[in-house]
Enzyme design. Structure first.
Site, mmCIF file in Angstrom:
data_model
loop_
_atom_site.group_PDB
_atom_site.id
_atom_site.type_symbol
_atom_site.label_atom_id
_atom_site.label_comp_id
_atom_site.label_asym_id
_atom_site.label_seq_id
_atom_site.Cartn_x
_atom_site.Cartn_y
_atom_site.Cartn_z
ATOM 1 N N LYS A 107 27.247 -15.242 -24.229
ATOM 2 C CA LYS A 107 27.766 -14.891 -22.903
ATOM 3 C C LYS A 107 26.689 -14.315 -22.002
ATOM 4 C CE LYS A 107 30.258 -11.069 -25.078
ATOM 5 N NZ LYS A 107 29.250 -10.467 -25.936
ATOM 6 N N LYS A 159 16.517 -9.872 -29.929
ATOM 7 C CA LYS A 159 16.735 -9.200 -28.647
ATOM 8 C C LYS A 159 15.465 -8.528 -28.139
ATOM 9 C CE LYS A 159 21.666 -8.792 -28.232
ATOM 10 N NZ LYS A 159 22.829 -7.981 -27.946
ATOM 11 N N LYS A 208 22.627 -20.135 -30.650
ATOM 12 C CA LYS A 208 24.023 -19.688 -30.548
ATOM 13 C C LYS A 208 24.486 -19.713 -29.089
ATOM 14 C CE LYS A 208 24.946 -15.165 -30.351
ATOM 15 N NZ LYS A 208 25.297 -13.760 -30.598
HETATM 16 P P1 TYM Z 1 29.379 -9.994 -29.500
HETATM 17 O O1 TYM Z 1 29.896 -9.273 -28.303
HETATM 18 O O2 TYM Z 1 28.043 -10.634 -29.411
HETATM 19 O O3 TYM Z 1 30.396 -11.109 -29.949
HETATM 20 C C1 TYM Z 1 31.756 -10.795 -30.201
HETATM 21 C C2 TYM Z 1 32.290 -11.618 -31.351
HETATM 22 O O4 TYM Z 1 32.148 -13.003 -31.067
HETATM 23 C C3 TYM Z 1 31.398 -13.646 -32.104
HETATM 24 N N1 TYM Z 1 30.543 -14.647 -31.478
HETATM 25 C C4 TYM Z 1 30.497 -15.923 -31.859
HETATM 26 N N2 TYM Z 1 31.138 -16.603 -32.819
HETATM 27 C C5 TYM Z 1 30.870 -17.911 -32.939
HETATM 28 N N3 TYM Z 1 29.982 -18.568 -32.146
HETATM 29 C C6 TYM Z 1 29.325 -17.921 -31.170
HETATM 30 N N4 TYM Z 1 28.477 -18.568 -30.386
HETATM 31 C C7 TYM Z 1 29.565 -16.541 -30.982
HETATM 32 N N5 TYM Z 1 29.087 -15.615 -30.117
HETATM 33 C C8 TYM Z 1 29.701 -14.466 -30.443
HETATM 34 C C9 TYM Z 1 30.571 -12.537 -32.733
HETATM 35 O O5 TYM Z 1 30.195 -12.862 -34.055
HETATM 36 C C10 TYM Z 1 31.531 -11.370 -32.661
HETATM 37 O O6 TYM Z 1 32.438 -11.410 -33.734
HETATM 38 N N6 TYM Z 1 27.870 -6.291 -32.493
HETATM 39 C C11 TYM Z 1 29.014 -7.062 -32.065
HETATM 40 C C12 TYM Z 1 30.126 -6.233 -31.456
HETATM 41 C C13 TYM Z 1 30.568 -5.095 -32.313
HETATM 42 C C14 TYM Z 1 31.413 -5.199 -33.451
HETATM 43 C C15 TYM Z 1 31.590 -3.850 -33.903
HETATM 44 C C16 TYM Z 1 32.029 -6.262 -34.103
HETATM 45 C C17 TYM Z 1 30.264 -3.805 -32.138
HETATM 46 N N7 TYM Z 1 30.885 -3.022 -33.081
HETATM 47 C C18 TYM Z 1 32.354 -3.575 -35.033
HETATM 48 C C19 TYM Z 1 32.805 -5.970 -35.240
HETATM 49 C C20 TYM Z 1 32.959 -4.631 -35.687
HETATM 50 C C21 TYM Z 1 28.549 -8.079 -31.023
HETATM 51 O O7 TYM Z 1 27.533 -7.931 -30.432
HETATM 52 O O8 TYM Z 1 29.446 -9.045 -30.776
#
Ligand code: TYM
Length: 338
Positions: A204, A119, A201
């Protein structure tokens, strides 16, 4: 409410950032599993808006996407009768615990986080301290609820490992305080890759909308995007090295249908990429049709969504406060006289 007579179910916590409209990566990597897990676990699902501002957001968009995020959780099948859903910034204990944990997290361990490195390259003009300490806030999210299991995609594994390290360190210094969480990562769907660059990956927040499929994308658009997905110059539908694009589509197809890679190879034997892509696009669109319909229905009922949001925040705040009070006591903060 917990009582002594109730058999305590294990607890789940997870969240998605409202930093864009959710994609099939978020769905297949995380939310689809959240839905299944709600029957056996006590689940808490959060829209993590505080995480989203580590990257500059347009305030009106962030506000809208936060409500949409909650609507999507429900549309995907999270049942408000079974699971708690809330918005992170509505529960101040997340930021409060994050400070205490940041005093128990090492600069060196945060420097090793690959997401921070990625990032900071992508947002070289805004390498803020929040981007660096992001995993500490995430650890606070998880540890506040004494979480046993965290269902996520593979990209979040490192963040769960650091949350475990922080919890173990804290427990070692101050005595047993936190449950040590385990990641839950499903085999299919754990890493859906970009349609325009299958070595990356699917995200969004990717500036190129052709690289992802939104959960609420229209049927036509979904099929069109899969048709245009980058694949190699071959023609055989086979799961093998060097065919990143085809492997990704097979992974998507498998995650939606439950078919194994062997089954998929057989199904498309003698057929070309065109037939396969059409099948993937149509399956994706069909499986998500009920989610899209439900999302449209819910979006028209803001009062209902806000009711869930408020109830969820009250319940989460009650649980979070219990852990935070314990932590404050353990580190030696003087209790406010009543
Ligand atoms: P975020 O918002 O990037 O993504 C949310 C969830 O979706 C999964 N994910 C994916 N899985 C498979 N293929 C992909 N291309 C893909 N893109 C996203 C992510 O692994 C995630 O599970 N830091 C986290 C959010 C967060 C969180 C937490 C998660 C904040 N606090 C506590 C679990 C527990 C994040 O940025 O997810």
């Amino acid at each position: 409410m917990e009582t002594n007579t109730e058999i305590k179910r294990k607890r789940i916590f997870s969240g998605v950032q409202p930093s864009g409209v959710l994609t099939i990566g978020n769905y297949l990597g995380a939310i689809k599993n959240w839905v299944t897990l709600q029957d056996d676990y006590e689940c808490i699902y959060c829209v993590v808006d505080m995480h989203a501002i580590t990257v500059r957001q347009t305030p009106a968009d962030l506000r809208r996407r936060t409500l949409e995020g909650l609507a999507l959780y429900i549309a995907c099948g999270i049942d408000p009768q079974k699971s708690t859903m809330f918005v992170q910034s509505h529960v101040p204990a997340h930021a409060e615990l994050s400070w205490v944990l940041s005093c128990n997290t090492m600069f060196g361990e945060l420097s090793r986080m690959t997401q921070f490195k990625d990032k900071s390259q992508k947002h070289a003009d805004n390498i803020n301290a929040g981007l660096f300490t992001y995993p500490v806030l995430m650890a606070a999210d998880i540890l506040l609820y004494q979480t046993d299991v965290v269902p996520v995609g593979i990209d979040q594994k490192q963040h769960i490992e650091i949350a475990r390290d922080i919890a173990e360190r804290f427990n070692g210094v101050y005595g047993d305080t936190f449950v040590i969480p385990e990641p839950y990562i499903s085999k299919t769907g754990m890493k859906i890759t970009s349609l325009t660059d299958p070595t990356k990956k699917m995200s969004k927040s990717d500036p190129n909308p052709n690289s992802y499929i939104q959960i609420i994308e229209t049927r036509d658009e979904t099929i069109k995007k899969v048709k245009r997905a980058v694949t190699d110059s071959g023609s055989e539908v086979k799961f093998e090295e060097g065919k990143d694009g085809i492997c990704n589509l097979m992974n998507i197809y498998s995650a939606f249908t439950g078919k194994s890679y062997d089954d998929i190879e057989k199904e498309f034997e003698g057929k070309g990429y065109g037939d396969f892509k059409l099948a993937v696009g149509e399956t994706c669109a069909d499986k998500l049709q009920p989610v899209r319909d439900e999302f449209a229905r819910l979006s028209a009922d803001k009062a209902y969504l806000e009711g869930i949001m408020k109830e969820g925040a009250d319940r989460a705040a009650y649980l979070a406060r219990k852990t935070l009070s314990k932590v404050y006591r353990k580190v030696g903060f003087y209790a406010k006289p009543q």
